[in-house]
Structure formats: C-alpha cells, structure tokens
Design a protein around this motif. Structure first.
Motif, PDB file in Angstrom:
ATOM      1  N   ALA A 180      16.398 -17.193  74.948  1.00 42.31           N
ATOM      2  CA  ALA A 180      15.839 -18.274  74.128  1.00 42.31           C
ATOM      3  C   ALA A 180      14.320 -18.162  74.046  1.00 42.31           C
ATOM      4  O   ALA A 180      13.600 -19.119  74.292  1.00 42.31           O
ATOM      5  CB  ALA A 180      16.248 -19.625  74.703  1.00 42.31           C
ATOM      6  N   THR A 181      13.821 -16.985  73.718  1.00 43.20           N
ATOM      7  CA  THR A 181      12.379 -16.788  73.600  1.00 43.20           C
ATOM      8  C   THR A 181      11.895 -17.216  72.220  1.00 43.20           C
ATOM      9  O   THR A 181      12.676 -17.267  71.260  1.00 43.20           O
ATOM     10  CB  THR A 181      12.023 -15.312  73.837  1.00 43.20           C
ATOM     11  N   ASP A 182      10.619 -17.548  72.124  1.00 45.71           N
ATOM     12  CA  ASP A 182      10.043 -17.925  70.829  1.00 45.71           C
ATOM     13  C   ASP A 182       9.894 -16.681  69.955  1.00 45.71           C
ATOM     14  O   ASP A 182       9.307 -15.681  70.391  1.00 45.71           O
ATOM     15  CB  ASP A 182       8.673 -18.579  71.019  1.00 45.71           C
ATOM     16  N   PRO A 183      10.396 -16.707  68.727  1.00 47.86           N
ATOM     17  CA  PRO A 183      10.249 -15.536  67.844  1.00 47.86           C
ATOM     18  C   PRO A 183       8.773 -15.261  67.553  1.00 47.86           C
ATOM     19  O   PRO A 183       7.971 -16.194  67.443  1.00 47.86           O
ATOM     20  CB  PRO A 183      10.997 -15.954  66.570  1.00 47.86           C
ATOM     21  N   GLY A 185      20.520 -11.673  75.806  1.00 53.15           N
ATOM     22  CA  GLY A 185      21.618 -12.295  75.076  1.00 53.15           C
ATOM     23  C   GLY A 185      22.876 -11.442  75.088  1.00 53.15           C
ATOM     24  O   GLY A 185      23.993 -11.958  75.215  1.00 53.15           O
ATOM     25  N   ALA A 186      22.695 -10.120  74.967  1.00 55.38           N
ATOM     26  CA  ALA A 186      23.858  -9.224  74.988  1.00 55.38           C
ATOM     27  C   ALA A 186      24.534  -9.241  76.357  1.00 55.38           C
ATOM     28  O   ALA A 186      25.770  -9.230  76.458  1.00 55.38           O
ATOM     29  CB  ALA A 186      23.418  -7.807  74.620  1.00 55.38           C
ATOM     30  N   LEU A 210      16.552 -13.170  66.650  1.00 55.61           N
ATOM     31  CA  LEU A 210      16.216 -13.895  67.877  1.00 55.61           C
ATOM     32  C   LEU A 210      16.712 -15.335  67.818  1.00 55.61           C
ATOM     33  O   LEU A 210      17.192 -15.878  68.824  1.00 55.61           O
ATOM     34  CB  LEU A 210      14.704 -13.861  68.099  1.00 55.61           C
ATOM     35  N   ALA A 211      16.585 -15.962  66.647  1.00 50.85           N
ATOM     36  CA  ALA A 211      17.079 -17.332  66.515  1.00 50.85           C
ATOM     37  C   ALA A 211      18.595 -17.378  66.704  1.00 50.85           C
ATOM     38  O   ALA A 211      19.130 -18.268  67.385  1.00 50.85           O
ATOM     39  CB  ALA A 211      16.688 -17.898  65.148  1.00 50.85           C
ATOM     40  N   ALA A 212      19.297 -16.410  66.104  1.00 49.83           N
ATOM     41  CA  ALA A 212      20.751 -16.362  66.268  1.00 49.83           C
ATOM     42  C   ALA A 212      21.129 -16.068  67.716  1.00 49.83           C
ATOM     43  O   ALA A 212      22.097 -16.633  68.247  1.00 49.83           O
ATOM     44  CB  ALA A 212      21.342 -15.301  65.339  1.00 49.83           C
ATOM     45  N   ALA A 213      20.364 -15.180  68.374  1.00 51.71           N
ATOM     46  CA  ALA A 213      20.655 -14.853  69.773  1.00 51.71           C
ATOM     47  C   ALA A 213      20.451 -16.069  70.671  1.00 51.71           C
ATOM     48  O   ALA A 213      21.227 -16.300  71.607  1.00 51.71           O
ATOM     49  CB  ALA A 213      19.772 -13.697  70.231  1.00 51.71           C
ATOM     50  N   ALA A 214      19.410 -16.854  70.397  1.00 52.21           N
ATOM     51  CA  ALA A 214      19.167 -18.055  71.202  1.00 52.21           C
ATOM     52  C   ALA A 214      20.301 -19.065  71.022  1.00 52.21           C
ATOM     53  O   ALA A 214      20.769 -19.672  71.992  1.00 52.21           O
ATOM     54  CB  ALA A 214      17.828 -18.676  70.812  1.00 52.21           C
ATOM     55  N   GLN A 215      20.756 -19.245  69.777  1.00 55.34           N
ATOM     56  CA  GLN A 215      21.862 -20.166  69.525  1.00 55.34           C
ATOM     57  C   GLN A 215      23.141 -19.680  70.201  1.00 55.34           C
ATOM     58  O   GLN A 215      23.871 -20.449  70.838  1.00 55.34           O
ATOM     59  CB  GLN A 215      22.079 -20.294  68.014  1.00 55.34           C
ATOM     60  N   ARG A 216      23.386 -18.376  70.081  1.00 54.60           N
ATOM     61  CA  ARG A 216      24.594 -17.810  70.684  1.00 54.60           C
ATOM     62  C   ARG A 216      24.525 -17.876  72.208  1.00 54.60           C
ATOM     63  O   ARG A 216      25.545 -18.076  72.881  1.00 54.60           O
ATOM     64  CB  ARG A 216      24.763 -16.369  70.217  1.00 54.60           C
ATOM     65  N   ASP A 223      13.510 -10.242  59.799  1.00 58.57           N
ATOM     66  CA  ASP A 223      14.836  -9.942  60.349  1.00 58.57           C
ATOM     67  C   ASP A 223      14.865 -10.156  61.863  1.00 58.57           C
ATOM     68  O   ASP A 223      15.846 -10.679  62.407  1.00 58.57           O
ATOM     69  CB  ASP A 223      15.222  -8.496  60.022  1.00 58.57           C
ATOM     70  N   LEU A 224      13.791  -9.739  62.528  1.00 60.10           N
ATOM     71  CA  LEU A 224      13.733  -9.911  63.981  1.00 60.10           C
ATOM     72  C   LEU A 224      13.733 -11.390  64.349  1.00 60.10           C
ATOM     73  O   LEU A 224      14.411 -11.801  65.307  1.00 60.10           O
ATOM     74  CB  LEU A 224      12.487  -9.222  64.530  1.00 60.10           C
ATOM     75  N   ARG A 225      12.992 -12.190  63.610  1.00 64.11           N
ATOM     76  CA  ARG A 225      12.973 -13.628  63.884  1.00 64.11           C
ATOM     77  C   ARG A 225      14.367 -14.232  63.710  1.00 64.11           C
ATOM     78  O   ARG A 225      14.801 -15.059  64.514  1.00 64.11           O
ATOM     79  CB  ARG A 225      11.969 -14.318  62.959  1.00 64.11           C
ATOM     80  N   ASP A 226      15.066 -13.801  62.655  1.00 62.91           N
ATOM     81  CA  ASP A 226      16.427 -14.311  62.433  1.00 62.91           C
ATOM     82  C   ASP A 226      17.361 -13.884  63.563  1.00 62.91           C
ATOM     83  O   ASP A 226      18.193 -14.675  64.034  1.00 62.91           O
ATOM     84  CB  ASP A 226      16.959 -13.803  61.092  1.00 62.91           C
TER      85      ASP A 226
END
Length: 272
Positions: free
Chosen positions: A124-127, A11-12, A251-257, A246-249
């Motif tokens: 977009a990996t599954d958390p 994502g980065a 990852l979810a934000a990274a997938a959306q971004r 926190d990691l799940r959040d």
C-alpha cells in the motif's frame, strides 16, 4: 522506481500467501476423525512392540516370498519425518486440508499474520507523482496530466546537431560566378582561346547547378532528420508519462488487492 517494484513484489507475495491459506474445506471422501483414528490404531497394533517389530517384519518378508510378490516395508512410526516447523507448514498449506489445515494455520497464526500485515503495508505504498526519463542524455521529468519539464534543453541540443546553412553555399556561388565570367569572350573574340574559355565557363555553370541541387537535397534531408529527432524526443517523453500512469494504476490496484488478500488471510487464520 525501486520502491514501486518492492510494493508490487510485496503484493505478489501476499497474494501467494492467500492462495496457500485458501481451501480449508475437507475434500469429498476424506476420512472422518473416527475412521482416521481406527486406521492409526490398526497401524500401531500391526507394527507391534519394539521386540515384536523385527519378527513381524521378517514374517511379512517370508509371506511375500511364499506368495511370490515384492515386499514393501511400511513406514515405521519411530522413523523421522521432519521438524515440527516443517510438519506445521506442510499441514497448514495442504490444499483442501480440512480441519487439520485449519488447526495448523491457527497454531502458526502468530507468525503468519504479522508477516501478512507487513506485506499488505508494503503493497500500500503511495504511487509516484513524477518520474525522470533520460532523453538525449538529459533528464526530463514527466508527470501525469502535465507537460514534461526539460524538453526545451533537449530541443536545443537537437538543434545544435542540425545547424542551418545557406543554399547555395559560397563555394557554389563562386563556381557559378567563375563560369559566368568565362562565357562572354566567345562573342567578343571568336577564336580558339575564347572557345576553350566558353566551354570551361559552361562546365563551371553545370558544376554549380549540380552542387546547388545537391545542397538543396541535403538541406531537405537535414530538416527531415531534425524534425524526426524532435518528434522522437516528444514521443519518448509521452511514452515515459504513459508508463508512469500505468505504474500508478498498477500500484493502486495492488494496494486494493492487498487489502482484500489480508482480509482473506485473516479469515483463513481465524484472526478476522
């Protein structure tokens, strides 16, 4: 958590690619194609032909000497400037490169776009639904919104380090009993030996009292350390569960971004 770190890294990198592709508008004051072409023609004429170029450069050097200024040689048109790929990347990712940047990006879109799509898919990996923490050198599985699994074994290991012991101990009871036995002779046989025995008995009773107080204090300290160890184990489990959340959040934000970044890259490359 290697997969999660790879997803965040993808994502980065996609966000960095979006930044590189951003800013296609030509900055204020940029030369129009007509003025740029005129400048190119003037530079070509000023450089001269292959036979004229050395003479023109020598004339410029002499003019600089006469005018008492430093001579700076202009870059030659035949001088190497890099490979085609280097030039394409330089033009494509020049900030505010305008039409030239858009043209270069369009030319490299067939390489850039698949890589952008690959990075978006990697982001977009599954958390992860659970994680394993090491507490007291034992594995404890934590999940968000659920109690940790494995703390019972941790509690048993901690309990084994703090075994219960009776207070007073047998040794203290024996000392007190010996002191109690030595006290009565003074009343029955008031002589020097009885006095010595009584003093010895009193000393043993005092020693037993001191031992008993020390054992009570040690038991209290041991119980306090025991409770602190149990509480610390639960705090570590709660912290691991919080880190998982926190990691799940993230990852979810990274997938959306990543989805937004991919759309922006497609737009910059003319593919969306």
């Amino acid at each position: 958590m290697a997969g999660a770190e790879e997803a965040l890294a993808a994502g980065a990198r996609l966000a960095a690619l979006r930044e590189l592709c951003a800013g296609t508008a030509a900055p204020a004051g940029t030369d129009t194609p007509a003025t740029s072409l005129a400048g190119v023609l003037r530079a070509l004429v000023d450089e001269g032909t292959g036979e004229e170029a050395p003479l023109l450069r020598r004339a410029a050097e002499l003019r600089a000497v006469v005018e008492n200024r430093e001579y700076t040689a202009d870059e030659q048109w035949a001088a190497p400037v890099g490979t085609a790929l280097e030039l394409l990347l330089a033009d494509a990712f020049t900030p505010d490169g305008g039409p030239l940047a858009r043209t270069a990006r369009a030319a490299g879109a067939r390489w850039l776009l698949p890589n952008a799509q690959r990075l978006a898919a990697g982001a977009a990996t599954d958390p992860p639904r659970e994680a394993t923490a090491s507490i007291e050198h034992l594995p404890v599985r934590v999940r968000t919104g659920a109690p940790p699994d494995g703390l019972d074994a941790v509690d048993r290991r901690i309990d084994s380090r703090y075994p219960g012991s009776p207070v007073p101990t047998r040794a203290t009871v024996a000392v007190a009993a010996a002191g109690a036995v030595l006290l009565p002779p003074l009343a029955a046989w008031p002589n020097a030996l009885a006095v010595i025995a009584t003093l010895a008995g009193a000393g043993l009773l005092v020693a037993a009292a001191v031992r008993w107080r020390g054992e009570v204090r040690q038991r209290a300290e041991r119980r306090e350390r025991h409770a602190a160890s149990l509480a610390g184990a639960r705090q570590r489990a709660e912290r691991a569960a919080g880190e998982l959340g926190d990691l799940r959040d993230r990852l979810a934000a990274a997938a959306q971004r990543a989805g937004d970044d991919l759309d922006a890259v497609k737009s910059s490359l003319g593919g969306g």
